[in-house]
Design an enzyme around this catalytic site. Structure first.
Site, PDB file in Angstrom:
ATOM      1  N   GLY A 128     -42.073  46.225 -42.535  1.00  0.00           N
ATOM      2  CA  GLY A 128     -42.340  47.377 -43.005  1.00  0.00           C
ATOM      3  C   GLY A 128     -42.296  48.679 -43.293  1.00  0.00           C
TER       4      GLY A 128
ATOM      5  N   GLN B 260     -38.526  57.130 -45.700  1.00  0.00           N
ATOM      6  CA  GLN B 260     -37.452  56.019 -45.597  1.00  0.00           C
ATOM      7  C   GLN B 260     -36.911  56.178 -47.162  1.00  0.00           C
ATOM      8  OE1 GLN B 260     -38.879  52.978 -43.236  1.00  0.00           O
ATOM      9  NE2 GLN B 260     -37.127  52.241 -42.665  1.00  0.00           N
TER      10      GLN B 260
ATOM     11  N   CYS C 259     -34.116  47.790 -38.347  1.00  0.00           N
ATOM     12  CA  CYS C 259     -34.713  49.230 -39.013  1.00  0.00           C
ATOM     13  C   CYS C 259     -33.454  49.551 -40.251  1.00  0.00           C
ATOM     14  CB  CYS C 259     -34.493  50.100 -38.556  1.00  0.00           C
ATOM     15  SG  CYS C 259     -35.211  51.764 -39.070  1.00  0.00           S
ATOM     16  N   LEU C 260     -35.165  48.997 -41.125  1.00  0.00           N
ATOM     17  CA  LEU C 260     -33.616  49.351 -42.837  1.00  0.00           C
ATOM     18  C   LEU C 260     -32.768  50.616 -42.975  1.00  0.00           C
ATOM     19  CD1 LEU C 260     -37.246  47.597 -44.993  1.00  0.00           C
ATOM     20  CD2 LEU C 260     -34.265  46.701 -44.575  1.00  0.00           C
TER      21      LEU C 260
ATOM     22  N   HIS D  37     -43.491  51.033 -35.129  1.00  0.00           N
ATOM     23  CA  HIS D  37     -41.728  51.617 -35.836  1.00  0.00           C
ATOM     24  C   HIS D  37     -42.237  52.326 -36.459  1.00  0.00           C
ATOM     25  CE1 HIS D  37     -37.988  49.958 -36.622  1.00  0.00           C
ATOM     26  NE2 HIS D  37     -38.198  50.440 -38.217  1.00  0.00           N
ATOM     27  N   GLU D  38     -43.405  51.750 -37.672  1.00  0.00           N
ATOM     28  CA  GLU D  38     -43.440  52.647 -38.603  1.00  0.00           C
ATOM     29  C   GLU D  38     -44.447  53.925 -38.547  1.00  0.00           C
ATOM     30  OE1 GLU D  38     -42.123  51.845 -41.293  1.00  0.00           O
ATOM     31  OE2 GLU D  38     -41.161  49.847 -40.397  1.00  0.00           O
TER      32      GLU D  38
ATOM     33  N   HIS E  15     -41.859  56.435 -37.996  1.00  0.00           N
ATOM     34  CA  HIS E  15     -41.164  57.357 -38.921  1.00  0.00           C
ATOM     35  C   HIS E  15     -41.463  58.233 -39.337  1.00  0.00           C
ATOM     36  CE1 HIS E  15     -37.373  54.660 -39.884  1.00  0.00           C
ATOM     37  NE2 HIS E  15     -37.978  53.281 -39.603  1.00  0.00           N
TER      38      HIS E  15
END
Length: 170
Positions: free
Chosen positions: A46, A51, A99-100, A141-142, A145
């Site tokens: 995701g 991000q 997480c990225l 999660h997304e 963000h």
């Protein structure tokens, strides 16, 4: 299409509430395509627009469950603008997230087991998605963000994974 740079903490854009998507034009669709390519190159499951430095309420998710025999099912791609959780299950489950934008850390996070998300597709048309299990976790999660929330804010424990441990990054 182009692979975009993924921002890492403490970049301030990651802590801002993203703006609603109002225009679904070529520029918006190019952003969605670039985010998909970036997600696949990372690799992750995701990615939210903040991000990659864009303060818009847009997420892309590509995920496939394993079947009963442990084989990975074909991945399904979700591109959702202005996503909003409109209902949740009563059941809350713990799970390990990565997480990225927070490399080299993982954490234990409580999330709803099931959710319903409403939003808009790439053409601005309404969509509704019911998700359970890991997919529901990725959506939560997304969407966090988009509100400037990082999984570490919700984690009960955060740690550096040991060599050889592999966690899917959102």
């Amino acid at each position: 299409m182009a692979v975009m740079d993924i921002l890492h903490l403490p970049d301030p854009i990651l802590r801002r509430k993203a703006h609603k998507v109002l225009v679904f034009d070529k520029e918006f669709n190019k952003l969605a395509d670039d985010m998909i390519e970036t997600l696949r190159a990372a690799p992750g499951v995701g990615l939210a627009a903040p991000q990659v430095g864009v303060s818009q309420r847009l997420i892309v998710i590509e995920y496939g469950e394993e079947d009963e025999e442990g084989k990975e099912a074909p991945k399904k791609l979700y591109v959702v603008a202005n996503p909003e959780i409109i209902s949740t299950s009563e059941q809350i489950v713990n799970g390990v997230e990565a997480c990225l934008s927070v490399p080299n850390l993982v954490g234990e996070v409580e999330r709803y087991y099931g959710i319903t998300v409403k939003g808009q597709n790439r053409k601005g048309k309404p969509v509704k998605i019911k998700a359970q299990g890991w997919l529901a976790r990725v959506f939560q999660h997304e969407i966090d963000h988009l509100d400037g929330i990082i999984y570490t804010d919700r984690a009960t424990e955060v740690w550096k994974p040991k060599e050889g441990e592999d966690y899917a990054a959102d």
